[in-house]
Design a protein around this motif. Structure first.
Motif, PDB file in Angstrom:
ATOM      1  N   LYS A   1       0.776  -0.829   0.230  1.00 15.55           N
ATOM      2  CA  LYS A   1       0.320   0.033  -0.141  1.00 15.55           C
ATOM      3  C   LYS A   1       0.649   1.023   0.557  1.00 15.55           C
ATOM      4  O   LYS A   1       0.579   1.881  -0.629  1.00 15.55           O
ATOM      5  CB  LYS A   1      -0.787  -0.018   1.331  1.00 15.55           C
ATOM      6  N   GLN A   2       2.026   1.379   0.810  1.00 13.66           N
ATOM      7  CA  GLN A   2       3.208   2.283   0.790  1.00 13.66           C
ATOM      8  C   GLN A   2       3.659   2.502  -0.565  1.00 13.66           C
ATOM      9  O   GLN A   2       3.852   3.863  -1.319  1.00 13.66           O
ATOM     10  CB  GLN A   2       3.704   2.145   1.803  1.00 13.66           C
ATOM     11  N   ARG A   3       4.262   1.506  -1.227  1.00 11.27           N
ATOM     12  CA  ARG A   3       5.293   1.141  -1.864  1.00 11.27           C
ATOM     13  C   ARG A   3       3.587   2.255  -2.818  1.00 11.27           C
ATOM     14  O   ARG A   3       4.209   3.717  -4.417  1.00 11.27           O
ATOM     15  CB  ARG A   3       5.237   0.449  -2.978  1.00 11.27           C
ATOM     16  N   GLU A   4       2.487   1.786  -3.417  1.00  8.65           N
ATOM     17  CA  GLU A   4       1.287   2.403  -4.189  1.00  8.65           C
ATOM     18  C   GLU A   4       0.745   3.642  -4.237  1.00  8.65           C
ATOM     19  O   GLU A   4       1.307   4.245  -5.609  1.00  8.65           O
ATOM     20  CB  GLU A   4      -0.097   1.208  -4.092  1.00  8.65           C
ATOM     21  N   LEU A   5       0.937   4.076  -2.723  1.00  6.68           N
ATOM     22  CA  LEU A   5       0.930   5.475  -2.233  1.00  6.68           C
ATOM     23  C   LEU A   5       2.172   6.590  -2.859  1.00  6.68           C
ATOM     24  O   LEU A   5       1.893   7.214  -3.634  1.00  6.68           O
ATOM     25  CB  LEU A   5       0.669   5.968  -0.410  1.00  6.68           C
ATOM     26  N   GLU A   6       3.096   5.821  -2.899  1.00  6.86           N
ATOM     27  CA  GLU A   6       4.072   6.858  -2.961  1.00  6.86           C
ATOM     28  C   GLU A   6       4.407   6.974  -4.768  1.00  6.86           C
ATOM     29  O   GLU A   6       4.953   7.704  -5.274  1.00  6.86           O
ATOM     30  CB  GLU A   6       5.890   5.173  -2.972  1.00  6.86           C
ATOM     31  N   GLU A   7       3.976   5.119  -5.289  1.00  9.08           N
ATOM     32  CA  GLU A   7       4.451   5.574  -6.852  1.00  9.08           C
ATOM     33  C   GLU A   7       3.418   6.297  -7.484  1.00  9.08           C
ATOM     34  O   GLU A   7       3.161   7.076  -8.541  1.00  9.08           O
ATOM     35  CB  GLU A   7       4.276   4.380  -7.592  1.00  9.08           C
ATOM     36  N   SER A   8       2.137   7.049  -6.776  1.00 12.75           N
ATOM     37  CA  SER A   8       0.786   7.420  -6.799  1.00 12.75           C
ATOM     38  C   SER A   8       1.253   9.248  -6.678  1.00 12.75           C
ATOM     39  O   SER A   8       1.056  10.285  -7.506  1.00 12.75           O
ATOM     40  CB  SER A   8      -0.704   7.626  -6.370  1.00 12.75           C
TER      41      SER A   8
END
Length: 777
Positions: A217-224
């Protein structure tokens, strides 16, 4: 008959065995009661179970119960009845007497039972003596002891005090039930451990899965976030590119239009010249010689003009070189005498401009009638009134005629600017980290630079960064990362702000050459009397406003200049004011010492004696118990809120002239006994505001009714229970005061018992605040 005898014998034997076990149990129980208070180790739960089982311990095969054949004859009888030394009994059968036995010189009748030794029981049966030793329980402890008078060992962890008590090692025995139970317990323990390990692994797997999910989730948030950031940057860059292209196109169009206008003008001049030539050719031949003569004269004149222009160009170059040399000399002189050099420089610049304008006017006057082609004669003269081409500023910057504001424009460096008319530059709230040497070369006429709230470090400032700013007056560098004041600051500085940095040192050379500074702010740093030199402020001859709050000073800094008028030292650790701390600051008018550690015993009686101009003194949030004596004579404002004041001495304000006007004593520990009848003597004609709220007063202080200039009075949040007549206003007094606001709420006053004329001096009854009141105790 034999059968009856046998049955009787068997019953007697069982009775003896039962009695023996009871005696053993009673003996063991009594022994345990005796051992517990002495700290002996208690027999464990497993041993008690084994004791209840009472399985005998023998090195020979276990005893057998008597077997009876069909003819009722006895074959064997108790193989365990042997001697103490693990052998058969050596007691003899008494000869000649049937059924009697002889033991230790005594005759025992048939079926008699006795105990020749402890733990040994014997029986006389048909002339035979059989004996049995009492069996002991199995113990699992490491150390055992046999108490005196007992047969069986018990567990212990102490050395024996009685020499008769001997250690008895625990002899393991193969006991099926105990081993089986132990196996079951071990099996249950293993199953429990396996289950716990299984649950732990499951929880670990679940936590790892949760952690993995959170990381995803954190990776997805960072990517977004990165995607949004890139999109936003692209959106920000697109308008900049478009604006730059538009400006470029506009410049090209302007240049193109200028070129077209020049071409058109040149074509017109050529056409006019051709017309004049044709008209001259149509003239009579009589004038050919004269025309040729005129043409020769014109060619000669043109050559002369060209020669004169070349000579003037050389003269201009020489003059420029001379001017540059003069400027270099002037710069060297400016380091010594700034004021005189500025005046001389201005005069020289005006003279140079006048000379240049006169030369240009003379040139135009000379060549205006000689040639129709000024663009061909020489380069187009430079006009200083023309604006240089502008560059594209980042988004978020505003520009006016004399100022550029790039507040929060996300700059990482100072933009390359070139504008001689720029006076103010605002670069606060960015991420600038360095100031290179040529950062301000294109804007030398700046008077104000604001670099607050950036990330500038001391080592990232070039020593020549501010060297060319000969007109800079204000420099703001609050909230950066400076550990020292930048070097070689302009001598024209009037105001310098370096609040909320990391300043750790002020040397004697820090302010050399900065004698024009009037306002100096160094709040929120790490300065103290240990890292500030006593003579650091000596060069600041014009300093009037100094802020040193939120530092680590324990005493007032030494060497303050006599010119200082306002001194702010709040939120330090000042504990003492000596008589020499302020003896040279005779012009001091405002002094703020709130939020320190002062008490009246550490303030010298002569600390304020020379401060005749001091009018405002803030000593709030300290540890003062009594109102300080020997206050400055001209004091008008005295702030003492949030102390521990219990008393106002009499005549403490009597020496003041014209008299104290504002006195704040809120949030202290004042009581009615702590205020004398003459405490306010000297303030009756001058006091305008008196705050005594949030104290412990039980009655209205004496002397308030005599304050004829009083406008604001606060007595709320005390313990006042009544408002006596003439305690605030004096009836039928022509010189009565005009109180505009009166606070008496949060006391214990019964408003119905207030005299009608108690507030006759108050201008408006609506300005009297009486509610709410507390409930009487």
């Amino acid at each position: 008959m034999n059968v009856n005898i046998f049955v009787l014998f068997f019953l007697i034997l069982n009775l003896c065995v039962i009695l023996g076990k009871r005696d053993i149990k009673a003996t063991n129980r009594g022994q345990r009661r005796r051992l517990h208070p002495q700290g002996q180790q208690y027999v464990g739960f497993v041993n008690r179970n084994l004791a209840r089982q009472s399985k005998p311990r023998h090195l020979h095969p276990p005893a057998k119960a008597p077997n009876i054949n069909a003819d009722e004859s006895m074959i064997t009888f108790l193989d365990s009845y042997i001697g103490v030394d693990e052998t058969e009994s050596n007691y003899n059968v008494l000869p000649g007497i049937r059924g009697h036995c002889k033991a230790n010189g005594m005759i025992m009748y048939d079926k008699a039972v006795w105990s020749p030794k402890p733990c040994l029981t014997c029986l006389c049966s048909s002339g035979k003596v059989v004996c049995d030793e009492m069996s002991c329980p199995i113990l699992k402890c490491g150390r055992t002891i046999i108490p005196t008078g007992e047969c069986c060992p018990i567990c212990t962890s102490f050395e024996p005090n009685d020499p008769g008590e001997t250690y008895h090692p625990v002899i393991p025995s193969n006991q099926d039930e105990y081993l089986e139970r132990e196996k079951q317990l071990r099996r249950g323990k293993e199953e429990l451990e396996e289950e716990l390990s299984r649950k732990g692994e499951q929880q670990k797997r679940e936590s790892e899965e949760e952690k993995h999910n959170e990381e995803e989730k954190q990776r997805e948030l960072e990517e977004s976030y990165h995607r949004e950031e890139t999109l936003r940057q692209m959106e920000e860059e697109e308008p900049q590119k478009v604006l730059a292209e538009e400006q470029k196109n506009l410049r090209e169009e302007i240049q193109g239009s200028k070129v077209k206008e020049e071409k058109q003008q040149l074509e017109k001049e050529i056409r006019n010249h051709s017309k004049t030539i044709e008209e001259e050719e149509e003239q009579d031949d009589e004038y050919d010689e004269y025309a040729g003569y005129n043409n020769r004269n014109e060619n000669e004149e043109e050559q002369q003009v060209k020669e004169q222009e070349e000579g003037k160009e050389e003269e201009e170059e020489e003059e420029q070189q001379q001017v540059e040399e003069q400027e270099e000399k002037e710069e060297e002189k400016e380091e010594k005498e700034v004021e005189e050099e500025e005046v001389e420089e201005d005069d020289e610049q005006e003279e140079v401009q006048k000379e240049g304008s006169e030369e240009e006017e003379d040139d135009n006057a000379e060549y205006s009638g000689l040639s129709l082609f000024p663009s061909i004669l020489g380069p187009t003269p430079y006009h200083p009134d023309e604006e240089p081409p502008r560059f594209s500023l980042p988004i978020g910057c505003d520009i006016t005629d004399i100022a550029i504001n790039c507040y929060n424009a996300k700059l990482t460096q100072i933009p390359p600017l070139s504008d001689l008319g720029l006076r103010n530059l605002y670069l606060a709230g960015n991420s600038i980290t360095t100031i290179p040497a040529g950062a301000f070369n294109g804007i030398p006429n700046l008077k104000l630079i604001d670099l607050s709230r950036n990330k500038i470090r001391f080592l990232s400032i070039d020593r020549a960064a501010f060297k060319r700013l000969k007109k800079l007056e204000r420099l703001y560098m609050d909230q950066n990362l400076l550990i020292q004041i930048p070097p070689q600051l302009p001598r024209t500085l009037v105001e310098l702000k370096i609040n909320d940095n990391l300043l750790q040192r002020l040397d004697e050379e820090t302010f050399q050459g900065l004698g024009k500074i009037v306002n100096l702010e160094l709040e929120g740093n790490k300065l103290s009397e240990n890292n500030v030199q006593p003579l650091v402020f000596r060069p600041l001859k014009r300093l009037a406003y100094l802020r040193l709050g939120k530092n680590k000073f324990r005493t007032i800094p030494q060497g303050l200049p006599p010119s200082i008028e306002e001194l702010y030292l709040e939120q330090n650790e000042i504990e003492e004011i000596s008589e020499v701390s302020l003896n040279k600051t005779t012009n001091l008018n405002v002094m703020v010492l709130r939020n320190n550690k002062l008490d009246e015993t550490r303030i010298s009686q002569f600390a304020w004696i020379k401060l005749e101009n001091l009018e405002y003194l803030d000593l709030s949030h300290n540890k003062i118990i009594h109102v300080p004596s020997h206050l400055p004579k001209g004091l008008l404002y005295l702030i003492l809120v949030h102390n521990q004041i219990e008393r106002i001495p009499g005549f403490v304000f009597a020496h003041m002239k014209p008299g104290l006007e504002i006195l704040y004593l809120s949030f202290n520990k004042l009581t009615s006994n702590g205020i004398d009848p003459v405490s306010f003597f000297g303030t009756y004609k001058s006091m305008r505001e008196l705050f005594l709220d949030h104290n412990m007063l039980k009655k209205i202080p004496v002397g308030i009714a005599e304050m004829k200039a009083l406008h604001f009075l606060r007595l709320n949040d005390n313990l006042i229970r009544s408002v006596p007549l003439e305690s605030i206003c004096i009836a039928n007094d022509q010189d009565d005061s005009n109180i505009r606001t009166l606070h008496l709420e949060n006391n214990y006053i019964n408003t119905r018992r207030i005299p009608p004329t108690a507030f006759c001096c108050v201008e408006l009854y609506s300005s009297i605040i009486l509610t709410p009141q507390k409930v009487k105790k």
